[in-house]
Motif scaffolding. Structure first.
Motif, short mmCIF file in Angstrom:
data_model
loop_
_atom_site.label_atom_id
_atom_site.label_comp_id
_atom_site.label_asym_id
_atom_site.label_seq_id
_atom_site.Cartn_x
_atom_site.Cartn_y
_atom_site.Cartn_z
N LYS A 296 0.82 -1.23 0.00
CA LYS A 296 0.00 0.00 0.00
C LYS A 296 0.84 1.27 0.00
O LYS A 296 0.38 2.33 -0.42
N ILE A 297 2.06 1.19 0.50
CA ILE A 297 2.96 2.34 0.44
C ILE A 297 3.05 2.88 -1.00
O ILE A 297 3.23 4.07 -1.21
N GLY A 298 2.90 2.00 -1.97
CA GLY A 298 2.97 2.42 -3.37
C GLY A 298 1.94 3.48 -3.69
O GLY A 298 2.24 4.53 -4.27
N ARG A 299 0.70 3.22 -3.29
CA ARG A 299 -0.35 4.21 -3.54
C ARG A 299 -0.15 5.46 -2.70
O ARG A 299 -0.41 6.58 -3.12
N ILE A 300 0.22 5.22 -1.44
CA ILE A 300 0.23 6.34 -0.49
C ILE A 300 1.37 7.30 -0.82
O ILE A 300 1.16 8.51 -0.94
N LEU A 301 2.55 6.77 -1.02
CA LEU A 301 3.66 7.63 -1.42
C LEU A 301 3.40 8.19 -2.82
O LEU A 301 3.76 9.33 -3.12
N GLY A 302 2.76 7.39 -3.66
CA GLY A 302 2.39 7.86 -5.00
C GLY A 302 1.52 9.11 -4.92
O GLY A 302 1.72 10.08 -5.64
N ALA A 303 0.56 9.09 -4.01
CA ALA A 303 -0.32 10.26 -3.84
C ALA A 303 0.47 11.47 -3.36
O ALA A 303 0.24 12.60 -3.81
N ASN A 304 1.42 11.21 -2.47
CA ASN A 304 2.25 12.30 -1.95
C ASN A 304 3.05 12.93 -3.09
O ASN A 304 3.07 14.16 -3.27
N VAL A 305 3.67 12.10 -3.89
CA VAL A 305 4.46 12.60 -5.03
C VAL A 305 3.55 13.30 -6.04
O VAL A 305 3.87 14.36 -6.57
N ALA A 306 2.39 12.69 -6.28
CA ALA A 306 1.46 13.27 -7.27
C ALA A 306 1.03 14.68 -6.86
O ALA A 306 1.06 15.61 -7.67
N LEU A 307 0.68 14.85 -5.59
CA LEU A 307 0.19 16.17 -5.18
C LEU A 307 1.32 17.21 -5.15
O LEU A 307 1.12 18.36 -5.55
N LEU A 308 2.50 16.79 -4.70
CA LEU A 308 3.63 17.73 -4.75
C LEU A 308 3.89 18.16 -6.18
O LEU A 308 4.18 19.33 -6.44
N THR A 309 3.77 17.21 -7.10
CA THR A 309 4.02 17.51 -8.51
C THR A 309 2.96 18.44 -9.08
O THR A 309 3.25 19.34 -9.86
N ASP A 331 -7.81 8.32 -1.78
CA ASP A 331 -7.33 6.94 -1.98
C ASP A 331 -6.24 6.59 -0.97
O ASP A 331 -6.25 5.50 -0.39
N ALA A 332 -5.34 7.53 -0.75
CA ALA A 332 -4.24 7.27 0.21
C ALA A 332 -4.79 7.11 1.62
O ALA A 332 -4.37 6.22 2.37
N ALA A 333 -5.74 7.96 1.98
CA ALA A 333 -6.32 7.87 3.34
C ALA A 333 -7.03 6.53 3.51
O ALA A 333 -6.88 5.86 4.53
N ASP A 334 -7.80 6.13 2.50
CA ASP A 334 -8.50 4.83 2.59
C ASP A 334 -7.50 3.70 2.74
O ASP A 334 -7.70 2.78 3.55
#
Ligand code: ARG
Length: 458
Positions: A296-309, A331-334
């Motif tokens: 799940k770290i994949g989605r969660i860190l993905g969301a972090n990178v996506a929003l920073l970008t 999605d990350a929170a879920d």
């Protein structure tokens, strides 16, 4: 036909593709409760300050409750043409109460509205994360208490290093999770300023009371700069950063559970309730929950990178890019909340296999450091020399195909003739862990102190 909310200057309606890329109602309907809470506080303030009549404010506040019950009851008809949750709610309010609905948006914009709604949603998720982490910490404490003195191998490089205790290992995660919990607490405190009343970006000429709406919605104060208030998404980024670190911790623990539950390790038995079988191999019991948590770290860190970008390079203040903040954060929170719940269930249910842990702890010359320390303490050798002698004893044991405590005294003395019988006292795994009494060390006595301290704090 042109849009009923902003169509004054438009002759034509949007292309279907424009509507498809522009609409956020498909996901931001999750903000319905926050949107309505925010609008009700705004209407109350407009009434209290005399900007709206008391009767209009009351009609709006009551109508909004009806809208909320329709949404929560599942009877609300969401419309893509109305773009987002804000306009869907307002349009329905107009159907319900007529003209006063059009006065709700006085001294406000969708820019401060969405910043408010999303911030309140993320604030709730900080609380949910705090609760989820606390529950997991309780489950780990229970495991630590049961096995404060169960000996297991401690690893570096996933190679046997020194014996440690099960309780100590569980408590290591309690420490990590306590930092995670504090990060969500810090983020929540920092985000708890209300953007409402920043309006589009510049503030408003109406005599609004931002302090009143901030207070009504549980904020510490209004955000001090209207440009920052509508342009800022740090609160979501901090939530995602804290979530990423938490998910990383969960992923490491999940990896350990996958290894530990294998037939080769057998350190733990996961419960049937948190395992799955194979459709072809009848013997299989797979740690799927642990594997999914690991992923799940994949989605969660993905969301972090996506929003920073998304945020980087946006000129102040609001740009529609920022509508892309929500889906990933949802999605990350879920994913985080589900991971925390699954990990808590797995940890509560799992059984450590004490015998397998002990046997593994005693293999791999795990008490070699204790032997070297004995040479220093009892024979007064410099540590470097003790290290070398111990290395030769390990090589001897390896050649004899036995463990260190299985070497005879004569064999030991063939390497260093000062060695005496009392060396055997430090070569058991129990003696090894019991001797690690430095603060924060793995001795059961120390581990029990940490458990007691945490039980008080939680
Ligand atoms: N749906 C929009 C969002 O999520 C709401 C804010 C729209 N504001 C605007 N100026 N178009 O960001």
């Amino acid at each position: 036909t042109s849009n009923q909310m902003w169509g004054g200057r438009f002759a034509d309606g949007p292309d279907a593709i424009m509507e498809a890329i522009n609409a956020s109602i498909g996901f931001d309907q999750r903000l319905a409760r926050q949107d309505i809470d925010g609008s009700r506080a705004h209407a109350q303030m407009l009434g209290d300050t005399g900007i709206l009549s008391g009767s209009d404010a009351k009609a709006i506040r009551e109508g909004l409750l009806t809208v909320l019950s329709e949404i929560e009851g599942g009877t609300f008809q969401f419309s893509t043409a109305l773009e987002d949750i804000h306009m869907n709610v307002e349009a329905r309010l107009r159907e319900l109460i007529g003209e006063p609905a059009g006065r709700l948006h006085t001294g406000r914009s969708r820019n401060d509205q969405v910043a408010l709604d999303f911030r309140m949603w993320v604030r709730d998720q900080c609380d949910a994360a705090t609760q989820g982490i606390t529950a997991l910490m309780h489950a780990l404490l229970a495991q630590a208490e049961a096995g404060a003195d169960w000996v297991m191998p401690g690893f570096t490089h996933l190679q046997t290093a020194q014996p440690v205790t099960w309780g100590h290992h569980m408590m290591a995660y309690v420490e990590m999770l306590s930092r995670d919990r504090a990060r969500f607490g810090d983020a929540r405190r920092r985000m708890n300023l209300s953007p409402l009343g920043a309006a589009a970006l510049a503030g408003t000429s109406f005599p609004i009371d931002r302090h009143a709406t901030a207070k009504a919605l549980g904020f510490d104060a209004p955000a001090a700069n209207s440009l920052d208030a509508v342009a800022d998404r740090d609160f979501a980024l901090e939530f995602l950063a804290a979530s990423s670190i938490t998910a990383m911790h969960l992923s490491r623990f999940a990896e350990e559970l996958v290894i530990w539950s294998s037939a080769q390790f057998r350190f733990v038995t996961l419960s049937d309730r948190f395992s799955t079988g194979s459709s072809i191999m009848p013997q299989k019991k797979n740690p799927d929950a642990a594997e999914l948590i690991r992923a799940k770290i994949g989605r969660i860190l993905g969301a972090n990178v996506a929003l920073l970008t998304v945020m980087k390079g946006l000129p102040l203040t609001y740009s529609k890019d920022m509508q892309e903040d929500k889906e990933q954060t949802f999605d990350a929170a879920d994913a985080l909340m589900l991971s925390l719940a699954a990990m808590t269930g797995m940890v509560s249910d799992m059984n450590a296999n004490q015998d397998a842990l002990r046997a593994a702890a005693a293999s791999g010359f795990s008490t070699a450091t204790d032997l070297a320390d004995w040479l220093v303490r009892v024979l007064g050798l410099p540590f470097r020399e003790a290290h070398h002698i111990t290395g030769r004893l390990v090589a001897l044991a390896e050649a004899e195909n036995c463990d260190l405590p299985d070497l005879t005294l004569d064999q030991m003395r063939s390497v260093h003739d000062g060695i005496t019988e009392s060396v055997y006292d430090v070569l058991t795994v129990e003696a090894s862990v019991a001797s690690r009494t430095s603060y924060g060390g793995t001795a059961p006595s120390e581990v029990r102190k940490q458990i007691a301290a945490w039980k008080d704090r939680l």
